[in-house]
Design a protein around this motif. Structure first.
Motif, short mmCIF file in Angstrom:
data_model
loop_
_atom_site.label_atom_id
_atom_site.label_comp_id
_atom_site.label_asym_id
_atom_site.label_seq_id
_atom_site.Cartn_x
_atom_site.Cartn_y
_atom_site.Cartn_z
N VAL A 125 -28.53 -99.99 28.69
CA VAL A 125 -29.09 -100.69 27.52
C VAL A 125 -28.86 -99.94 26.23
N GLY A 126 -28.41 -98.68 26.33
CA GLY A 126 -28.17 -97.90 25.12
C GLY A 126 -28.32 -96.42 25.42
N TYR A 127 -27.90 -95.60 24.45
CA TYR A 127 -28.06 -94.15 24.56
C TYR A 127 -29.14 -93.73 23.57
N GLY A 128 -30.33 -93.51 24.05
CA GLY A 128 -31.43 -93.15 23.17
C GLY A 128 -32.73 -93.08 23.93
N CYS A 129 -33.80 -92.85 23.19
CA CYS A 129 -35.09 -92.57 23.83
C CYS A 129 -35.78 -93.82 24.36
N THR A 130 -35.52 -94.96 23.79
CA THR A 130 -36.02 -96.28 24.21
C THR A 130 -37.47 -96.26 24.70
N THR A 131 -37.67 -96.59 25.99
CA THR A 131 -39.01 -96.86 26.51
C THR A 131 -39.96 -95.68 26.34
N CYS A 132 -39.47 -94.47 26.47
CA CYS A 132 -40.33 -93.29 26.43
C CYS A 132 -41.07 -93.16 25.11
#
Length: 893
Positions: free
Chosen positions: A495-502
């Motif tokens: 879904v992407g490279y990053g922190c997202t849900t956290c």
């Protein structure tokens, strides 16, 4: 070289024909500081830092001697000035830091100085990783959709960062959709041993840093000393100010044995987090040692170091050893960097080997790695570990506490005909730096997916699944191993490279599920491979959030519920209708190791070859030019902050705080998530109303984090968390308060603005551990703009305390058994804080007078938590940046 070097410790080290100068710790011991070879490794790094920066002003000879004296008692009340080699930022905290630098350029120009003086003096890397959100999921083009939406939402912010990239020296930006700052730091930016040119010589020294994210500690797994600070403190470090700190206590953790089959590094870190929280390590260094390190690769060490904020420590340090060099080589560092790291560590006594003497610690804890059990942590604190076998019981207690036990087996229909129950997993996310930096747990997740697909299992239809790795290397090795297609089959598409849900960028739940959860007030769960699970953080509709390893995240997506004992009950049924248990699809350590062996140095070298370039959208972006920024009044993302408006060349005298009202009366463990705006912006909130007044539609609100560069949004969102409980308005959840003397109930922001018009100063009163959690500068900036002059609490989290001072807010601590409860405070009181003036000393006793509704007065003595002389200066100037700005102006004249 400009250091005084009163102990005559400068030496030379030749590595592959290249000569480096360095300050020798063995030479220091020979010069009379006996015993320093037995200091903890992290303390040796602090000692070298003092040696290299001895100037008789900020670092004196007796500061250096104080590190040796530490060995006598294993603790110290000595203040030292520490200068990290570099600064790391992510975009949520980085944007306001660059906004402040831009505002400082304007301010110094207005006062007759040179704007070009405002530049980072230490190398700064900003990694854009906090802005991607999980809107699309479960499809092969999810990353393209999410990345496109990210660019559309954040073009103003990204354009501003592009300006900063060109306007400031010593400042690099890693573009969006590249990776998470801590993983990029671990895999690419960090060197373990740093070097630069000084006075015509190459000078070698330990790689050290501070970062504007509390999980900066992750790089301690690579023998790099680093920790999180507030954006305010990081800005000062960038501008050449030393970080003022007390010489810490160091708790040693002796690791022995090795992890059993089926037990992951995530299980280990959750065990350590619980253990160290129980010990009490807030404000202390933690350092790992022992025979267990031999079987603990850097990826596992980084997982443990990452969660130092969760166990409360300043850092969780692992010394340099062979595993460090192996990791540097695996991740594509050049051979000279690796050779220098080895040679320098061995020359300095920083090398850890099987024959190394055990350092002397303040205290030592023991953990046999073989005793670690599969675990989760939750439902709302990372230290609340629950063994996998006890999860069902823990969830049932949660239902009971919520008075919903009678609905345990009740089903609720969604509009698309799904049956939802309490405990259903509505979010299963492989996310965050903690675990996506670790090939072993990611390969294990892939193997679980492969075995599950082969058995005919699938995720439950109500589960929102996502995979957001911390770097593009992860995608490379999951594809090379052939495991990514199986993850895709279960909905764990990239879904992407990053922190997202956290960090709460979990995106919306599908409408039918969101509607049923809301209408029935369902107690549903999220299972994520993150490090934080505070109330309201992951998703506003999800009340129970469980931290777990990536393979367990996959398991719970298949099971679809946390009301299950996976050690006894089946996950689901195979193609023949036979039950499938956890043991049937859980890979052995040998299977995982076989996949991890496919990770190659070439993968890292290729993925990081052009890491600062960015994609076509990034490269084609319009970038403003000029040494000062052209602020756009219509922008809802970037605004000129008021911190330096009408600033005088000399600070105004410190004055007592007279006739203050309580803005909020709060309990224990008020986190920076409670204080600082984070997550989604509600349409009916003060921030939502402001954005709508500017013509922004609700669908385009983006998150608070993305709008950190606009103080108008952020001050309206301060104390607006949906889960905060202000004791001044019992029974109401959310950012509300009562204004006095009108007794009207209103939002905390509206009350603050009313008090500001009435020229009434404000205080916050709270319980223990005020400001725990992520280092958020807006948790101090927001209250400052709301008119808060002081915070009175039973105890403070380390970073937040310093951030309050950095914004000119006075942190005061109740003494002895005194609390808001023993004083019977209810919010009606008027508080005066008297006797604070230019003669203040660190940790002074401060008098406060409490006037109650009936006219009676109570006088109390509070402890000032301005702990150091440097902090007194920052407070006197109204904040750390004002202090820096005035000094720069003096130096230019």
């Amino acid at each position: 070289m400009t250091a005084i070097d009163s102990f005559k410790t400068q030496r030379q080290l030749t590595v592959n024909g290249t000569s480096y100068h360095y300050f020798s710790l063995p030479a220091l011991e020979e010069a009379g500081l006996k015993g320093i070879s037995r200091l903890p490794y992290s303390m040796k790094i602090l000692l070298e830092n003092l040696l290299r920066h001895e100037d008789n002003l900020t670092v004196k000879q007796d500061d250096i001697e104080a590190l040796r004296a530490w060995l006598d008692t294993k603790k110290s009340d000595r203040e030292i000035a520490y200068r990290p080699a570099r600064v790391l930022m992510q975009d949520f905290t980085g944007v306001p830091a660059v906004v402040d630098l831009g505002a400082m350029r304007d301010a110094i120009k207005k006062m007759g100085g040179n704007p070009d003086q405002i530049n980072p003096l230490s190398p700064v890397d900003l990694v854009i990783d906090h802005s991607i959100q999980v809107d699309a999921f479960g499809t092969k083009n999810a990353i393209d959709i999410n990345a496109r939406m990210e660019m559309e939402r954040n073009s103003e912010r990204y354009s501003f960062l592009r300006w900063g990239q060109t306007a400031f020296d010593n400042f690099r930006v890693v573009p969006p959709d590249t990776g998470i700052c801590h993983q990029v730091n671990l895999e690419f930016l960090a060197k373990t041993v740093w070097h630069d040119e000084k006075d015509g010589h190459k000078v070698a020294y330990p790689d050290t840093l501070v970062g504007t994210d509390s999980h900066t500690t992750m790089v301690n797994g690579l023998g790099v000393l680093g920790w999180g600070v507030g954006g305010i403190e990081a800005e000062a470090a960038m501008l050449g100010q030393p970080i003022s700190m007390l010489i810490p206590e160091v708790i040693g953790v002796r690791l022995t044995g090795r992890l059993r089959d089926g037990v992951t590094a995530t299980d280990l870190v959750l065990t350590l987090t619980q253990m160290l929280r129980q010990k009490g390590v807030v404000g202390k260094f933690v350092e790992y040692f022992g025979t267990g390190l031999a079987d603990l690769p850097v990826a596992d060490r980084a997982t443990i170091a990452n969660m130092a904020p969760e166990y409360g420590a300043t850092c969780g340090f692992f010394p340099i050893d062979q595993a460090t060099l192996d990791y540097l080589r695996l991740t594509g560092r050049d051979e000279q960097t690796i050779a220098l790291a080895e040679a320098y560590a061995k020359a300095q006594g920083l090398w850890y080997g099987k024959d190394s003497a055990e350092p002397q610690f303040t205290d030592v804890l023991d953990l046999d790695l073989a005793s670690v059990e599969p675990s989760l942590a939750g439902p709302k604190r990372p230290q609340d570990r629950v063994e996998l076998s006890q999860l069902k019981q823990a969830f049932e207690k949660l239902l009971m506490d919520a008075n919903r036990a009678g609905e345990k087996d009740k089903t609720f229909k969604t509009d698309d005909n799904l049956d939802l129950q309490h405990g259903n997993v509505v979010i299963a996310a492989i996310t965050s730096c903690t675990n996506t930096s670790n090939p072993s747990v990611l390969m294990a997740a892939g193997l679980v997916a492969k075995k599950a697909v082969e058995k005919g299992l699938n995720r439950k239809p109500w589960v929102k699944t996502s995979l957001a790795p911390g770097s593009q290397v992860v995608t490379r090795y999951l594809e090379v191993s052939g495991l990514q297609p199986y993850l895709n089959r279960l909905g764990f598409d990239l879904v992407g490279y990053g922190c997202t849900t956290c960090i709460g960028n979990s995106g919306p739940l599908p409408d039918p599920i969101a509607k049923t959860v809301s209408e029935q007030d369902l107690l549903v769960s999220a299972v994520l491979s993150g490090n934080r699970n505070f109330e309201g953080r992951i998703h506003p509709q999800v009340k129970a959030n469980w931290l777990a390893s990536p393979p367990l995240v996959v398991i719970f997506a298949l099971a679809g519920t946390t009301s299950i004992d996976l050690t006894k009950e089946p996950i689901g049924h195979d193609k023949q209708g036979q039950p499938v248990y956890l043991k049937d699809i859980w890979p052995s350590n040998a299977e995982v190791a076989e996949e991890v062996a496919k990770v190659s140095s070439k993968m890292f070298s290729e993925q990081y070859a052009d890491v600062f370039a960015g994609n076509q959208d990034w490269q084609s972006m319009a970038v403003p030019a000029g040494e000062t920024y052209t602020w756009q009044s219509e922008s809802t993302y970037i605004q000129h902050p008021p911190f330096f408006m009408d600033m005088s060349k000399e600070p105004r005298p410190i004055q007592s705080i007279e006739g203050a009202r309580l803005l909020a009366l709060l309990g224990d463990s008020i986190t920076t998530d409670h204080i600082s705006p984070a997550g989604s912006i509600k349409a009916d909130s003060p921030a939502g109303k402001y954005l709508q007044s500017k013509g922004v539609q609700v669908k385009d609100f983006n998150s608070y984090g993305a709008r950190r560069g606009n103080h108008e949004v952020m001050m309206r969102g301060t104390f607006a968390n949906i889960r905060i409980r202000n004791e001044m308005v019992p029974g109401i959840e959310g950012g509300m308060t009562k204004h006095y003397p009108s007794q009207e109930v209103m939002s905390i922001y509206d009350a603050a603005m009313r008090y500001k018009r009435e020229q009434v100063p404000l205080v916050i009163v709270a319980g223990k551990e005020y400001g725990t959690g992520s280092s958020r500068d807006w948790a101090a900036k927001g209250p400052k703009l709301q008119g808060v002059c002081a915070v009175i609490a039973e105890s403070f989290e380390r970073i937040h305390r310093s951030n309050l001072i950095g914004m000119g807010i006075l942190p005061l601590q109740f003494q002895g058994e005194m609390t808001r409860k023993t004083l019977k405070l209810n919010g009606t009181e008027i508080i005066s804080i008297v006797g604070i003036d230019g003669t203040m000393k660190p940790n002074a006793e401060i008098k406060a007078i409490i006037q109650r509704e009936d006219g009676s007065k109570t006088e109390i003595a509070l402890l000032s938590r301005i702990d150091t002389q440097n902090e007194i200066e920052y407070y006197r100037h109204g904040g750390i940046l004002q202090y820096v700005l005035r000094n720069m102006l003096k130096n230019s004249q």
